[in-house]
Design a protein around this motif. Structure first.
Motif, short mmCIF file in Angstrom:
data_model
loop_
_atom_site.label_atom_id
_atom_site.label_comp_id
_atom_site.label_asym_id
_atom_site.label_seq_id
_atom_site.Cartn_x
_atom_site.Cartn_y
_atom_site.Cartn_z
N THR A 1 24.63 -24.18 19.98
CA THR A 1 25.09 -22.77 20.47
C THR A 1 25.07 -22.81 21.85
OG1 THR A 1 24.17 -21.84 18.55
CG2 THR A 1 24.85 -20.30 20.30
N ILE A 2 24.38 -23.34 22.48
CA ILE A 2 23.92 -23.49 24.11
C ILE A 2 25.40 -24.22 24.70
CG2 ILE A 2 22.96 -24.39 26.00
CD1 ILE A 2 20.40 -23.36 24.93
N LYS A 3 25.71 -25.38 23.97
CA LYS A 3 26.87 -26.10 24.47
C LYS A 3 28.01 -25.31 24.10
CE LYS A 3 24.76 -30.55 23.76
NZ LYS A 3 24.50 -31.70 22.71
N GLU A 4 28.12 -24.85 22.83
CA GLU A 4 29.49 -23.83 22.78
C GLU A 4 29.57 -22.78 23.88
OE1 GLU A 4 29.26 -24.52 17.72
OE2 GLU A 4 28.89 -22.71 18.79
N LEU A 5 28.45 -22.02 24.25
CA LEU A 5 28.50 -21.06 24.82
C LEU A 5 28.92 -21.56 26.38
CD1 LEU A 5 25.58 -18.72 23.61
CD2 LEU A 5 28.04 -18.15 23.54
N LYS A 6 28.41 -22.58 26.90
CA LYS A 6 28.63 -23.09 28.21
C LYS A 6 30.21 -23.45 28.18
CE LYS A 6 24.42 -24.93 29.68
NZ LYS A 6 23.42 -26.05 30.30
#
Length: 164
Positions: free
Chosen positions: A66-71
């Motif tokens: 999720t962090i990668k997607e949000l970044k």
């Protein structure tokens, strides 16, 4: 008569030793059962912590994804300031949650390691008590044999005295 008294004293002494050995064997047997129950509880705790560890690892992987997607989404929407700020706040929340999940994961690993150490300690303790119990049982059997021999000597002595 002094020979008879000596045999009676020996029998009495052997009875006392036999009772003491039997009591010690029972005490050690109870101790072994207690330690086995504690060991079982520790093994259940290990299983529980292992399961919790697996769940935390799955949650951590989801959070990292999720962090990668949000970044990625934050980088793509740089021209939309409002949306970017919202995504940054969400990203920070996800990173905080990921750090917390990582901390929980490390704590769980440490608890699991400590439980493994304790389980090993209890297994060694159980083994030592079982060995002690076996020694006491062996001593008890030996004393029982000696008691039977002395009883036989006493019976033979009584027969000899009766024949006199």
């Amino acid at each position: 008569m002094s020979h008879l008294e000596s045999i009676k004293q020996k029998i009495a002494s052997l009875r006392v030793q036999q009772e003491e050995s039997q009591a010690k064997a029972e005490e050690l047997s109870i101790k072994v059962k207690t330690l086995e129950q504690e060991n079982l509880a520790k093994e259940q705790e290990i299983t529980s912590l292992s399961h919790r560890n697996q769940l935390l690892e799955v949650d951590n992987e989801k959070l990292e994804t999720t962090i990668k997607e949000l970044k990625s989404a934050a980088a793509d929407s740089s021209d939309h300031v409002t949306q970017n700020e919202t995504l940054q706040r969400r990203l920070q929340l996800w990173e905080d949650e990921a750090e917390e999940a990582d901390k929980k994961l490390r704590d769980t690993h440490e608890k699991l390691r400590q439980t493994d150490v304790k389980a090993g300690h209890f297994e060694r303790k159980v083994q030592a008590l079982e060995n002690a119990r076996d020694q006491w049982e062996s001593k008890y059997e030996e004393m029982a044999k000696k008691y039977a021999e002395v009883q036989k000597e006493l019976d033979e002595f009584k027969i000899e005295i009766g024949n006199i």
